[in-house]
Design a protein around this motif. Structure first.
Motif, PDB file in Angstrom:
ATOM      1  N   VAL A 224      -9.631  -1.074  -4.325  1.00  0.00           N
ATOM      2  CA  VAL A 224      -9.483  -1.824  -3.079  1.00  0.00           C
ATOM      3  C   VAL A 224     -10.854  -2.234  -2.560  1.00  0.00           C
TER       4      VAL A 224
ATOM      5  N   ALA B 107      -7.110   5.360  -1.963  1.00  0.00           N
ATOM      6  CA  ALA B 107      -7.340   4.432  -3.070  1.00  0.00           C
ATOM      7  C   ALA B 107      -7.997   5.131  -4.251  1.00  0.00           C
TER       8      ALA B 107
ATOM      9  N   THR C 253       0.808  -1.220   0.000  1.00  0.00           N
ATOM     10  CA  THR C 253       0.000   0.000   0.000  1.00  0.00           C
ATOM     11  C   THR C 253       0.838   1.265   0.000  1.00  0.00           C
TER      12      THR C 253
ATOM     13  N   LEU D 245      -1.576   3.253  -3.474  1.00  0.00           N
ATOM     14  CA  LEU D 245      -2.952   2.842  -3.744  1.00  0.00           C
ATOM     15  C   LEU D 245      -3.681   3.783  -4.706  1.00  0.00           C
TER      16      LEU D 245
END
Length: 596
Positions: free
Chosen positions: A243, A263, A227, A238
């Motif tokens: 995710v 993300a 990550t 990310l």
């Protein structure tokens, strides 16, 4: 209790039916057996990611007065209390690379204590430490565990990166032989098991879980190599990743805001929503800290425990979501059976659901996030960014309507026939709580005549105070099994550590060879336990499934015998205190070396 009329206006009958419908959606025939051991899915899951691999050292063969298994708060407090009793010869054994227990392993982004840190972190007056904020972050708590180790000179007595493989009572020597994965053999006069309450991770038994070809991990083994970032910095790797996180309990409530921030897209897969109130974290006021008088922490702990048990106090010293839950209602003792208590709880949960409507902009998402159960059916959560995360365009709540994820494919997660492609799966699925004691420990104990603890407890546990068990001399346990329980676990660990150190010091002073409880003492303690379980069954079976009620399982005689003390945390402390003050080691059979 001021909102009871609100609850009446919204029809208690309708709420009861809604709660029943939502519970029934989530009931499963396999109950707690629906989960998997992570080792069945992840290679080397139990390996420590925070130390260099391949650690070796020479085997240690030695005698010691006390062997302590576990280096979390339970082990640290036992070591500290032994030092205070003048017992210096002990070893602390832990498979982790440092002290910390839960706070060593759980380094997921957003991890923090959900109990006020001034009452959660132990021995603050002894160390002179004041937490930096009301709800300390994980890194600070881990650092404080290390500080406890230094303050009480525990590092020299610690064996880290060491897994206990077996403990066996040697009747001839009156010693526990503790064997480890480094071929150590420690011959200990006393054995203390402080193996933690929530440390053995579990995974949901979703069909196809082993087929996923993307990256995946459990929150207790957060993979920052994948990550990017750290517990305190953004996860920069990310930004181009989809995710998915499975689980919406206390861990996910803290991790989701950080995943949502970093993300490309986050899918939150939800079986049962959590009830999320306001946390309102604040930095510690230096003037307040300077005004504290000796004895302040114990006073604060007792104030908190009284409030969450619904006992009257002159002033709420904590003034947070936890102490406002009861509103004078004792939920711990199963008081939700009483109509007035039930109405008060209905009102509180209506407030939780109203907060969701106020924060979450999309009506369908808001509706899906609403919890339909009594407050203490699941651990209440408090956070100021979790619900807000669902207003972000890159966050999608995938509600499974109580059914859970349908299956996992090599490329994604299927819910209701729709596949959601993801690059990374995070399992926020928690820890085993109700499985066998030795299963959670990861090793077996063999007592007198070579009997295993698993076999001795095959029909349910038998203990005195949840600490001593017949057939296993000189053994002291810190566990939920017939022991204390509560929302703030650390003071329980400290009281058990105090009792443990007291018992060991008394046995040393008596030149005792061995001690164990009588059968009558164990039966008497069981009667005490059963008397407090009366009235809790209805509440548990009416709750939505979760670890608090063993996933909705009705349970059996064995489960009832394994239940913790349900008479309240302060009452459990008083049981131990009175036993010590009486001073005659009531219920223990003691043999002396002079008699051998």
């Amino acid at each position: 209790m001021s909102d009871v009329k609100t609850a009446v206006r919204i029809s208690p009958e309708a709420l009861r039916e809604k709660y029943r419908i939502e519970r029934d959606k989530r009931l499963r025939a396999d109950g707690p057996n629906q989960y998997l051991d992570p080792n069945a899915v992840f290679r080397d899951f139990d390996a420590d990611p925070y130390v260099e691999p391949g650690f070796t050292r020479p085997a240690i063969v030695e005698e010691t007065e006390v062997a302590i298994v576990g280096g979390g708060f339970g082990g640290l407090l036992t070591g500290a209390r032994l030092r205070q009793q003048g017992v210096e010869d002990f070893r602390i054994i832990d498979r982790a690379g440092d002290f910390g227990g839960t706070w060593y392993w759980n380094r997921y982004p957003g991890a923090a204590c959900d109990i006020e840190s001034y009452i959660y972190l132990p021995l603050l007056e002894e160390t002179g430490y004041i937490p930096t904020e009301k709800y300390a972050k994980a890194a600070e708590i881990f650092g404080y565990c290390q500080q406890l180790g230094r303050h009480f000179d525990l590092y020299d007595r610690a064996l880290f990166q060491t897994q206990v493989t077996e403990v066996r009572w040697d009747e001839r020597r009156a010693r526990w032989l503790v064997r480890t994965n480094h071929d150590d053999v420690l011959a200990a006069r006393f054995l203390v098991i402080a193996g933690g309450i929530m440390h053995k991770a579990k995974l949901p038994g979703i069909p196809g879980i082993e087929t996923f070809k993307g990256h995946s991990f459990h929150t207790s083994r957060w993979d920052y190599a994948y990550t990017g970032g750290s517990p305190t910095t953004p996860m920069d790797r990310l930004k181009d990743k989809r995710v998915g996180i499975i689980g919406t309990g206390a861990t996910a409530v803290q991790a989701v805001p950080n995943l949502a921030r970093d993300a490309e897209h986050l899918y939150v897969f939800q079986r049962t929503p959590s009830g999320v109130g306001e946390r309102n974290n604040q930095p510690t006021d230096p003037a307040w800290a300077a005004s504290l008088q000796p004895g302040w922490q114990q006073e604060r702990i007792e104030n908190f425990e009284a409030l969450v048990a619904g006992q009257p106090v002159e002033q709420d010293l904590i003034n947070d979501g936890w102490t406002q839950i009861s509103g004078g209602v004792n939920f711990e003792g199963g008081a939700a059976d009483d109509d007035q208590y039930e109405l008060a709880d209905f009102a509180r949960m209506e407030g939780i659901r109203a907060r969701i409507d106020q924060i979450v902009q999309d009506p369908a998402t808001a509706e899906a996030l609403k919890p339909w159960y009594n407050t203490m059916c699941k651990r209440p959560c408090f956070h100021d960014e979790y619900l807000q995360s669902f207003n972000r365009p890159n966050v999608t709540l995938v509600d499974t309507d109580g059914k859970g994820v349908e299956r996992i494919t090599p490329t994604g997660v299927v819910v209701g026939g729709t596949e959601y492609p993801v690059d990374c799966l995070v399992y926020a699925s928690g820890f085993e709580v109700s499985t066998g004691y030795t299963r959670r420990l990861g090793f077996e104990l063999y007592g007198k005549s070579g009997q295993s603890l698993t076999d001795a407890w095959k029909d349910g546990a038998a203990t005195l105070h949840g600490m001593y068990t017949k057939g296993f001399p000189n053994l002291l346990m810190s566990s939920l099994v017939q022991g204390g329980t509560g929302v703030n676990v650390v003071p329980i660990l400290d009281n058990v550590a105090t009792q443990t150190a007291y018992t060991i010091k008394r046995m040393v002073d008596l030149d005792a060879r061995a001690f164990e409880p009588t059968e009558q003492a164990q039966e008497d303690w069981l009667c005490v336990l059963m008397s407090h379980l009366t009235g809790t069954g209805k509440f548990s079976t009416e709750c939505t499934p979760g670890f608090y009620n063993n996933e909705g399982s009705l349970g059996d005689h064995k489960m009832a015998r394994n239940a913790p003390y349900a008479g309240g945390t302060l009452a459990y402390f008083e049981e131990l205190k009175k036993w010590r003050e009486k001073g005659d080691l009531e219920g223990l059979e003691v043999s002396r070396n002079s008699e051998a």
